[in-house]
Enzyme design. Structure first.
Site, PDB file in Angstrom:
ATOM      1  CD  GLU A 170      -0.512   2.964  -0.824  1.00 54.30           C
ATOM      2  OE1 GLU A 170      -0.111   4.109  -0.624  1.00 54.30           O
ATOM      3  OE2 GLU A 170      -0.225   2.310  -1.839  1.00 54.30           O
ATOM      4  CD  GLU A 378      -3.040   2.351  -5.349  1.00 52.46           C
ATOM      5  OE1 GLU A 378      -1.887   2.798  -5.465  1.00 52.46           O
ATOM      6  OE2 GLU A 378      -3.894   2.827  -4.587  1.00 52.46           O
TER       7      GLU A 378
END
Ligand code: BGP
Length: 478
Positions: A170, A378
């Site tokens: 991320e 995720e």
């Protein structure tokens, strides 16, 4: 698109679960580990919920065998975890700390012995403090060489054992939170520095992928990106345009670079107009263009609704880190978009939209624009869980959340999207960076809270058994 019948999940679909070093390991200063920027950031007053930190976390460092045994019992096909750079190189560069490497070697061997595919994230935000001090971390090009050397140590040591590698976790989150919102280290609010650090992080990602290819490491490599589709609040063209802005600035600005080695036209123009372009040197764009990932890693939690936001409109808002429903304060980027509430979706206690269809949309958008396989690295539900007197945990809301998201994945697969696997966030409960220990995500409950570590006992939740069955049937009965 409605399907008469959904296609089955691929035979070798990677049913998995995920974690990150700082959120589970603890042992923050053991066996030669150096301090990371998170070890220090959490000690600044007011930054984390009730001042929580990962000093002990859920003590996975000492209990990894027990945790892997639970993964094996559940039947996981893959387990995604991150390596703490500061265990391998306590100062970020220089002498290798063999004890740190051994920890991961033991973990990897334990996983393989239980037929669980290790999936390694090279960087999940815990930069060595020494490199932040030496040259400002991602703000200096020196990090490209240091990061690539660190990655090379892991590539060489674990080549053949690890087949799935995630470069940066991320990048959008750690850059925006670290250089604008000031709720991640290095705790800066400066747009010029943010875009500079981001460009260098792009070069890091590309350099690591290039090295992986040069060394001929068997396996697949790619970044994990936090993406949730942007919707418009309605069909007012002004609001639709705002949603387009949010896609360009919030998603294409990163994923276009990963896949095409190019910044999106509108964002680049905006950077020029605002005197915010990063320094691009000869060779940069060439490096970026030639480091195409094998897959796009997707971390999906929620979607965002957008509306028009004038130049004097909404700016920084406030994130809900307390679990008090409705405490989020509206945010936006003046002149581009503002985020507003979606009247059609349920919200969690931390005000995150629950939107399984959004995952299908995300998968389709990424597949169409980038033409890469997608690995869902995720997805999960952060909620309060209750340990009952008989040591059971009835997290039926989590089962329903994951079930609906699996249906969305199955729909996307039926639409023709190539999805390699699905890692839930997370396997055990763990430290949520800003939200303490009360926001739980795991299949395995860990008995601790913000104030008391207790004995850190592990208890299987209802969702543990449910996912076990899903894996056994390769997703047939969702
Ligand atoms: C992602 C991170 C994870 C994890 C997850 C849940 O952004 O990659 O590390 O923390 O979000 O978020 P939170 O802990 O804020 O609920």
């Amino acid at each position: 698109m409605y399907h008469v019948e959904r296609k089955p999940f691929p035979k070798d679909f990677l049913w998995g679960s995920a974690s990150a070093a700082y959120q589970i390991e603890g042992a923050w200063d053991k066996d030669g580990k150096g301090p990371s920027i998170w070890d220090n950031f959490v000690r600044i007053e007011g930054k984390t919920f009730k001042g929580t930190n990962g000093d002990v976390a859920v003590d996975h460092y000492h209990r990894f065998k027990e945790d892997v045994a639970l993964m094996a019992e559940q039947g996981l096909k893959t387990y995604r975890f991150s390596v703490a750079w500061t265990r391998i190189l306590p100062n970020g560069r220089g002498e290798v700390n063999e004890k740190g490497l051994m920890f991961y070697e033991n973990l990897i061997d334990e996983l393989i012995a239980h037929k669980i595919e290790p999936m390694v994230t090279l960087y999940h935000w815990d930069l060595p403090q020494a490199l932040q001090n030496a040259y400002g971390g991602f703000e200096s090009r020196e990090i490209i060489e240091d990061f690539t050397n660190y990655a090379t140590i892991l590539f060489k040591r674990f080549a053949g054992k690890v087949k799935y590698w995630v470069t940066l976790n991320e990048q959008n989150i750690f850059i925006i939170h670290g250089y604008k919102l000031q709720n991640h280290p290095p705790n800066v609010n400066n747009a010029k520095r943010m875009f500079q650090a981001n460009h260098i992080a792009n070069l890091v990602n590309a350099s690591v992928i290039t090295k992986f290819r040069e060394l001929n490491i068997p396996g697949l490599i790619g970044p994990s990106f936090a993406y949730g589709p942007n919707y418009s609040i309605d069909s007012n063209p002004k609001n639709v345009l705002a949603a387009e802005n949010a896609e360009d600035f919030g998603a294409h600005f990163w994923m276009d670079v990963y896949r095409f080695g190019e910044y999106p036209i509108m964002v680049w123009q905006w950077l020029k107009d605002n005197n915010l372009t990063p320094e691009v040197l000869d060779g940069d764009m060439d490096l970026l263009k030639h480091a195409i990932p094998d897959f796009m890693g997707l971390n999906y939690y929620r979607t965002t609704v957008n509306a028009d936001n004038p130049l004097d409109g909404v700016g920084l808002g406030k994130i809900n880190t307390t679990g008090v429903k409705g405490s989020t304060v509206e945010s936006g980027e003046p002149g581009l978009y503002k985020h507003v509430s979606n009247p059609y979706t349920d919200k969690t206690n931390w005000d995150w939209d629950i939107d399984p269809t959004g995952l299908r949309i995300a998968l389709r958008r990424i597949a169409s624009r980038y033409r890469l396989p997608i690995l869902i690295t995720e997805n999960g539900l952060g909620e309060y869980d209750k340990l009952n007197d008989d040591c059971t945990i009835d997290d039926s809301y989590r089962i329903e959340y994951i079930r609906q998201h699996l249906v969305a994945i199955n729909d996307a697969i039926s639409d023709g999207v190539n999805v390699l696997g699905y890692c839930t966030w997370s396997f055990t409960d763990l430290l949520s960076w800003l939200n303490g220990y009360q926001k739980r995500y795991g299949f395995v409950y860990i008995d601790r809270d913000e104030l008391d570590e207790k004995e850190l006992k592990r208890y299987k939740k209802a969702s543990f058994y449910w996912y076990q069955q899903i894996i056994k049937e390769n997703g047939k009965q969702i």
